[in-house]
Design a protein around this motif. Structure first.
Motif, PDB file in Angstrom:
ATOM      1  N   TRP A 138       0.812  -1.220   0.000  1.00 58.25           N
ATOM      2  CA  TRP A 138       0.000   0.000   0.000  1.00 58.25           C
ATOM      3  C   TRP A 138       0.847   1.272   0.000  1.00 58.25           C
ATOM      4  N   ALA A 139       2.152   1.116   0.183  1.00 51.89           N
ATOM      5  CA  ALA A 139       3.024   2.307   0.215  1.00 51.89           C
ATOM      6  C   ALA A 139       3.838   2.451  -1.070  1.00 51.89           C
ATOM      7  N   ILE A 140       3.761   1.450  -1.962  1.00 47.28           N
ATOM      8  CA  ILE A 140       4.610   1.499  -3.157  1.00 47.28           C
ATOM      9  C   ILE A 140       3.974   2.372  -4.229  1.00 47.28           C
ATOM     10  N   GLY A 141       4.648   3.449  -4.561  1.00 43.69           N
ATOM     11  CA  GLY A 141       4.199   4.340  -5.629  1.00 43.69           C
ATOM     12  C   GLY A 141       2.917   5.090  -5.305  1.00 43.69           C
ATOM     13  N   THR A 175       3.500   6.498   3.099  1.00 39.74           N
ATOM     14  CA  THR A 175       4.670   5.798   3.641  1.00 39.74           C
ATOM     15  C   THR A 175       4.292   5.187   4.973  1.00 39.74           C
ATOM     16  N   ALA A 176       4.866   4.044   5.278  1.00 40.93           N
ATOM     17  CA  ALA A 176       4.698   3.519   6.633  1.00 40.93           C
ATOM     18  C   ALA A 176       5.337   4.533   7.586  1.00 40.93           C
ATOM     19  N   THR A 177       4.754   4.692   8.772  1.00 33.65           N
ATOM     20  CA  THR A 177       5.419   5.560   9.746  1.00 33.65           C
ATOM     21  C   THR A 177       6.710   4.854  10.165  1.00 33.65           C
ATOM     22  N   PRO A 178       7.671   5.620  10.667  1.00 35.38           N
ATOM     23  CA  PRO A 178       8.895   4.955  11.136  1.00 35.38           C
ATOM     24  C   PRO A 178       8.573   3.850  12.142  1.00 35.38           C
ATOM     25  N   ALA A 179       7.575   4.072  13.014  1.00 37.70           N
ATOM     26  CA  ALA A 179       7.245   3.046  14.018  1.00 37.70           C
ATOM     27  C   ALA A 179       6.664   1.797  13.356  1.00 37.70           C
ATOM     28  N   GLN A 180       5.791   1.996  12.361  1.00 40.80           N
ATOM     29  CA  GLN A 180       5.217   0.828  11.657  1.00 40.80           C
ATOM     30  C   GLN A 180       6.314   0.037  10.954  1.00 40.80           C
ATOM     31  N   THR A 200      23.480 -14.828  14.835  1.00 47.01           N
ATOM     32  CA  THR A 200      24.588 -14.178  14.135  1.00 47.01           C
ATOM     33  C   THR A 200      24.110 -13.599  12.821  1.00 47.01           C
ATOM     34  N   ILE A 201      23.377 -14.410  12.056  1.00 41.48           N
ATOM     35  CA  ILE A 201      22.938 -13.929  10.737  1.00 41.48           C
ATOM     36  C   ILE A 201      21.899 -12.815  10.908  1.00 41.48           C
ATOM     37  N   ALA A 202      21.050 -12.926  11.918  1.00 46.25           N
ATOM     38  CA  ALA A 202      20.067 -11.860  12.159  1.00 46.25           C
ATOM     39  C   ALA A 202      20.772 -10.528  12.435  1.00 46.25           C
ATOM     40  N   GLY A 203      21.927 -10.618  13.084  1.00 47.56           N
ATOM     41  CA  GLY A 203      22.671  -9.400  13.403  1.00 47.56           C
ATOM     42  C   GLY A 203      23.387  -8.806  12.199  1.00 47.56           C
ATOM     43  N   GLN A 204      23.538  -9.618  11.148  1.00 48.46           N
ATOM     44  CA  GLN A 204      24.293  -9.146   9.966  1.00 48.46           C
ATOM     45  C   GLN A 204      23.400  -8.756   8.800  1.00 48.46           C
ATOM     46  N   VAL A 205      22.222  -9.405   8.710  1.00 48.96           N
ATOM     47  CA  VAL A 205      21.436  -9.267   7.478  1.00 48.96           C
ATOM     48  C   VAL A 205      20.866  -7.842   7.358  1.00 48.96           C
ATOM     49  N   ARG A 206      20.924  -7.327   6.130  1.00 51.34           N
ATOM     50  CA  ARG A 206      20.344  -6.002   5.909  1.00 51.34           C
ATOM     51  C   ARG A 206      18.868  -6.150   5.560  1.00 51.34           C
ATOM     52  N   VAL A 207      18.044  -5.399   6.312  1.00 49.46           N
ATOM     53  CA  VAL A 207      16.608  -5.356   6.030  1.00 49.46           C
ATOM     54  C   VAL A 207      16.315  -3.912   5.630  1.00 49.46           C
ATOM     55  N   ILE A 208      16.029  -3.706   4.348  1.00 47.56           N
ATOM     56  CA  ILE A 208      15.844  -2.337   3.854  1.00 47.56           C
ATOM     57  C   ILE A 208      14.349  -2.071   3.660  1.00 47.56           C
ATOM     58  N   TYR A 209      13.983  -0.799   3.667  1.00 48.61           N
ATOM     59  CA  TYR A 209      12.564  -0.414   3.561  1.00 48.61           C
ATOM     60  C   TYR A 209      12.286   0.224   2.205  1.00 48.61           C
ATOM     61  N   GLY A 210      11.150  -0.132   1.626  1.00 51.95           N
ATOM     62  CA  GLY A 210      10.719   0.536   0.395  1.00 51.95           C
ATOM     63  C   GLY A 210       9.247   0.872   0.460  1.00 51.95           C
ATOM     64  N   GLY A 211       8.903   2.020  -0.121  1.00 48.26           N
ATOM     65  CA  GLY A 211       7.505   2.453  -0.153  1.00 48.26           C
ATOM     66  C   GLY A 211       7.440   3.951   0.006  1.00 48.26           C
ATOM     67  N   SER A 212       7.480   4.641  -1.158  1.00 49.32           N
ATOM     68  CA  SER A 212       7.362   6.103  -1.184  1.00 49.32           C
ATOM     69  C   SER A 212       8.393   6.821  -0.314  1.00 49.32           C
ATOM     70  N   VAL A 213       9.621   6.294  -0.304  1.00 47.32           N
ATOM     71  CA  VAL A 213      10.699   7.043   0.365  1.00 47.32           C
ATOM     72  C   VAL A 213      11.077   8.214  -0.531  1.00 47.32           C
TER      73      VAL A 213
END
Ligand code: PEP
Length: 255
Positions: free
Chosen positions: A175-178, A182-187, A205-218
């Motif tokens: 619902w935030a793409i294009g 935008t999701a609120t920072p808290a959401q 260990t992997i949870a601490g390394q993996v990049r989780v990026i956000y997309g949606g009307s940034v």
């Protein structure tokens, strides 16, 4: 391959926009302005423009990676219209999107197919950026975590948690793409934390390394507050990556 760390990643997904001339001039302008970026930067143009963008990045000697918008689950053969991971590597790609919501919606891609694409990407030496996200109806029904984690689960099941040493997760609420919403920072932070916790259930260990990026009307005016959340390791930028000025501004919002 060295495991990917949580150095922020900003990736510009151009979707199906532009022309050869546009791709050359946009990538040239971005490469010119990002000689020493604070984040890892990737440009994700349509397939026909990959080599033109690669050439522009090389010409400016900019530390920018190339990515593709999709990959075949097959390594080669009679699959007209598809593009293999090896071909993308050959064109200079480091990243590839799998399971973008527009692929899931427009092409009926299932989470099981997305998982096969994820495997095919890694087998070709690419870093998959696996996209997950809920629709507005699913969010309103309180199913955000259930939907997002089941999309993630499909990949964990076939690839195993170790595969996330060489992968990126993109949380993109549909619902935030294009849409300009935008999701609120808290959401966003809450879903990112759930994704990391699910990976952490298999490997801290992997949870601490993996990049989780956000997309949606940034956009430049909301990038800082979103990208500064604890579990947000960068952004997948659609519309705003079609302007060098706004994309560069977002890249510079990373601290
Ligand atoms: C996207 O294409 O993945 C995306 C997030 O688009 P936009 O930034 O335009 O919402």
């Amino acid at each position: 391959m060295e495991p990917v760390t949580r150095h922020p990643l900003i990736a510009g997904n151009w979707k199906m926009h532009g022309s050869q001339a546009f791709a050359e001039s946009l990538s040239g302008a971005i490469a010119q302005s990002l000689k020493k970026p604070r984040a890892e930067i990737a440009l994700i143009p349509p397939f026909p423009y990959l080599t033109a963008v690669a050439a522009a990045i090389r010409a400016h000697q900019a530390p920018i990676d190339l990515g593709a918008q999709d990959v075949s689950a097959h390594a080669e053969g009679a699959h007209t219209g598809e593009v293999s991971g090896a071909m993308l590597s050959d064109c200079g790609c480091r990243f590839v999107l799998v399971g973008h919501s527009e692929r899931r919606q427009d092409h009926g891609e299932t989470s099981a197919q997305v998982a096969q694409k994820f495997l095919a990407a890694q087998q070709a030496g690419l870093i998959p950026i696996v996209c997950v996200g809920e629709t507005l109806a699913e969010r309103d029904a309180g199913q955000t975590d259930k939907v997002v984690l089941s999309q993630l689960e499909a990949v964990l099941e076939v690839a195993g948690v170790e595969a996330f040493e060489h992968a990126v997760v993109a949380y993109e609420p549909v619902w935030a793409i294009g849409t300009g919403k935008t999701a609120t920072p808290a959401q966003a932070q809450a879903v990112h934390a759930s994704i990391r916790a699910r990976i952490g259930a298999n490997s801290d260990t992997i949870a601490g390394q993996v990049r989780v990026i956000y997309g949606g009307s940034v956009k430049p005016d909301n990038a800082l507050e979103i990208l500064s959340c604890d579990d947000i390791d960068g952004g997948l930028i659609g519309g705003a990556s079609l302007s060098a000025e706004s994309f560069v501004e977002i890249c510079q919002a990373v601290g």
